[in-house]
Design an enzyme around this catalytic site. Structure first.
Site, mmCIF file in Angstrom:
data_model
loop_
_atom_site.group_PDB
_atom_site.id
_atom_site.type_symbol
_atom_site.label_atom_id
_atom_site.label_comp_id
_atom_site.label_asym_id
_atom_site.label_seq_id
_atom_site.Cartn_x
_atom_site.Cartn_y
_atom_site.Cartn_z
ATOM 1 N N HIS A 9 8.885 -5.892 5.622
ATOM 2 C CA HIS A 9 7.432 -6.408 5.657
ATOM 3 C C HIS A 9 7.253 -7.089 7.048
ATOM 4 O O HIS A 9 7.511 -8.325 7.261
ATOM 5 C CB HIS A 9 7.326 -7.282 4.682
ATOM 6 C CG HIS A 9 5.899 -7.660 4.317
ATOM 7 N ND1 HIS A 9 5.330 -8.350 3.516
ATOM 8 C CD2 HIS A 9 4.820 -7.732 5.178
ATOM 9 C CE1 HIS A 9 4.046 -8.593 3.302
ATOM 10 N NE2 HIS A 9 3.810 -8.376 4.770
ATOM 11 N N HIS A 11 4.487 -6.605 10.146
ATOM 12 C CA HIS A 11 3.354 -5.933 10.956
ATOM 13 C C HIS A 11 3.534 -5.859 12.701
ATOM 14 O O HIS A 11 3.747 -7.220 13.057
ATOM 15 C CB HIS A 11 1.898 -6.627 10.877
ATOM 16 C CG HIS A 11 1.845 -6.784 9.163
ATOM 17 N ND1 HIS A 11 1.042 -5.876 8.775
ATOM 18 C CD2 HIS A 11 2.117 -7.739 8.262
ATOM 19 C CE1 HIS A 11 0.971 -6.394 7.343
ATOM 20 N NE2 HIS A 11 1.689 -7.467 7.193
ATOM 21 N N HIS A 189 -0.068 -4.600 -0.013
ATOM 22 C CA HIS A 189 0.180 -5.977 -0.203
ATOM 23 C C HIS A 189 -0.607 -6.329 -1.467
ATOM 24 O O HIS A 189 -1.767 -5.533 -1.849
ATOM 25 C CB HIS A 189 -0.525 -6.748 0.831
ATOM 26 C CG HIS A 189 0.080 -6.849 2.187
ATOM 27 N ND1 HIS A 189 0.733 -5.722 2.838
ATOM 28 C CD2 HIS A 189 0.282 -7.824 2.977
ATOM 29 C CE1 HIS A 189 1.019 -6.204 3.880
ATOM 30 N NE2 HIS A 189 1.056 -7.243 4.094
ATOM 31 N N GLU A 192 -0.646 -11.923 -2.557
ATOM 32 C CA GLU A 192 -0.482 -13.003 -1.529
ATOM 33 C C GLU A 192 -1.721 -14.198 -1.760
ATOM 34 O O GLU A 192 -1.357 -15.175 -2.168
ATOM 35 C CB GLU A 192 -0.749 -12.156 -0.310
ATOM 36 C CG GLU A 192 -0.626 -13.301 1.105
ATOM 37 C CD GLU A 192 -0.761 -12.405 2.400
ATOM 38 O OE1 GLU A 192 -1.457 -11.683 2.412
ATOM 39 O OE2 GLU A 192 -0.280 -13.242 3.520
ATOM 40 N N ASP A 270 6.816 -10.836 8.171
ATOM 41 C CA ASP A 270 5.460 -10.657 8.217
ATOM 42 C C ASP A 270 4.653 -10.316 9.658
ATOM 43 O O ASP A 270 4.713 -9.473 10.258
ATOM 44 C CB ASP A 270 4.686 -11.546 7.490
ATOM 45 C CG ASP A 270 3.417 -11.302 6.837
ATOM 46 O OD1 ASP A 270 3.220 -10.002 7.026
ATOM 47 O OD2 ASP A 270 2.647 -12.033 6.164
ATOM 48 N N ASP A 271 4.612 -11.603 10.305
ATOM 49 C CA ASP A 271 3.751 -11.421 11.715
ATOM 50 C C ASP A 271 4.506 -12.686 12.386
ATOM 51 O O ASP A 271 3.967 -13.677 12.947
ATOM 52 C CB ASP A 271 2.290 -11.897 11.467
ATOM 53 C CG ASP A 271 1.610 -10.776 10.796
ATOM 54 O OD1 ASP A 271 1.224 -9.790 11.117
ATOM 55 O OD2 ASP A 271 1.297 -11.039 9.487
HETATM 56 N N1 HPA Z 1 -1.548 -10.171 4.777
HETATM 57 C C1 HPA Z 1 -2.571 -9.227 4.720
HETATM 58 N N2 HPA Z 1 -2.703 -8.597 6.057
HETATM 59 C C2 HPA Z 1 -2.263 -8.758 6.935
HETATM 60 C C3 HPA Z 1 -1.282 -9.736 7.034
HETATM 61 C C4 HPA Z 1 -0.865 -10.625 5.785
HETATM 62 O O1 HPA Z 1 0.163 -11.283 6.121
HETATM 63 N N3 HPA Z 1 -0.557 -9.676 8.330
HETATM 64 C C5 HPA Z 1 -1.139 -8.636 9.078
HETATM 65 N N4 HPA Z 1 -2.065 -8.119 8.231
HETATM 66 ZN ZN ZN Z 2 1.926 -8.660 5.564
#
Ligand code: HPA
Ligand code: ZN
Length: 331
Positions: A9, A11, A189, A192, A270-271
């Protein structure tokens, strides 16, 4: 030496560090509304998913050329390798680039160039997962899938990201059916910020093989029982959850309860440029804040390889798992 792991996971646009953002802005003549990296970093205080997405989309406008995407990806792979990542399944957001005039061909060519050198340069195997922006229309997602057809040799699967609430999985039923017919793997996703029902419909309507996040499953015991029964992988991102305020403090993250329940959890970044850490930073943070034991960390690493899309190379998966089994936490 960090624990060997797969990152499931991640991006790629979320690995854009402030230094590279400014370098690319200068190179491409893009004006950023921040004086320097320090001022930009100060803006990394998010109240929810949307407040992050606003900055994420704004900053990625510096990515314009094939070289930019290759450089971004190579920088991520170097960082990931240093954190024990052996295999990465990397998300990218085509619509966030095509909507501002950057061709899909340019994006994919840059990503693929970096991935083709990943094994030799960084000792990392990698695949791509193309995400649809769920706050854009289903028609736009379908057009994106159509445009990706010439690149399918380089794309392992499809995902669904961006603003979750108000954009349930059902919106993308036809797109996922079409992706399935093309032989693509499916993730999304769900849970969340969105409710447990979105996790159910990602499974039932989209037919996903992993749930990205899945955090809010814990509100629904019968859903947890199902996820356990089906051994459905969840790609959790603990530092992301704290930064986006879905969890108040890491100490209260449900990961230990999720493991206790028998859920097939994995830990991911994630990011990472925005959320304060790459893959092993997330492992170290949960170990520290949640008091996870060595064998629980080993289980999370094992899960990451078991949940990865390595069916075309089981020999490689076995090699990675053997490395996890042999890992010496004291060493
Ligand atoms: N959630 C949803 N979309 C996203 C995320 C995330 O954490 N990071 C980049 N796009
Ligand atoms: Zn994500």
């Amino acid at each position: 030496m960090p624990l060997p792991k797969a990152e499931l996971h991640l991006h790629i646009e979320g690995t854009l560090e402030p230094e590279l953002a400014f370098e690319l802005a200068t190179r491409n003549g893009v004006e950023l509304p921040y004086a320097d990296t320090e001022e930009l970093r100060a803006a990394y205080r998010f109240s929810d998913l949307q407040s992050f997405l606003d900055l994420y989309y704004a900053l990625m406008t510096v990515l314009r050329t094939e070289d930019d995407f290759a450089e971004l990806t190579d920088a991520y792979l170097a960082r990931a390798a240093a954190q024990g990542v052996r295999h990465a399944e990397i998300f990218f957001d085509p619509q966030a680039h095509t909507s501002r005039g950057v061709e899909l061909d340019t994006v994919v060519a840059g990503l693929v160039r970096a991935l083709e050198r990943a094994e030799e340069r960084h000792g990392v195997s990698a695949q791509l997962i193309m995400c649809f922006l769920r706050d854009e229309s289903a028609e736009s997602a379908m057009a994106t899938l159509e445009a990706a057809k010439p690149h399918l040799a380089h794309i392992a699967g499809v995902g669904l990201d961006s603003a979750e609430v108000g954009h349930p999985p059902e919106k993308f039923r036809e797109v996922y059916e079409a992706a399935g017919r093309l032989g693509l793997r499916k993730v999304a996703h769900a849970g969340e910020e969105g409710p447990p029902e979105y996790i159910r419909s990602a499974l039932d309507v989209l037919g996903v093989e992993r749930i990205d996040h899945g955090l809010r499953a814990m509100e629904d015991p019968s859903l947890v029982a199902r996820l356990v029964r089906e051994r459905m992988p969840l790609t959790l991102c603990p530092l992301s959850n704290v930064r986006l305020r879905t969890i108040d403090v890491l100490k209260n993250h449900p990961l230990p309860r999720m493991l206790e329940a028998g859920l097939m959890a994995t830990v991911n970044s994630d990011d990472p440029a925005y959320f304060g850490g790459y893959a092993d930073d997330n492992f170290l943070a949960v170990r520290e804040a949640l008091g996870l034991e060595d064998e629980q960390l080993r289980l999370l690493a094992r899960n990451s390889f078991l949940a990865s899309f390595l069916e075309h190379d089981e020999e490689r998966r076995s090699r990675y798992l053997a490395e996890v089994d042999a890992y010496d936490f004291a060493g």
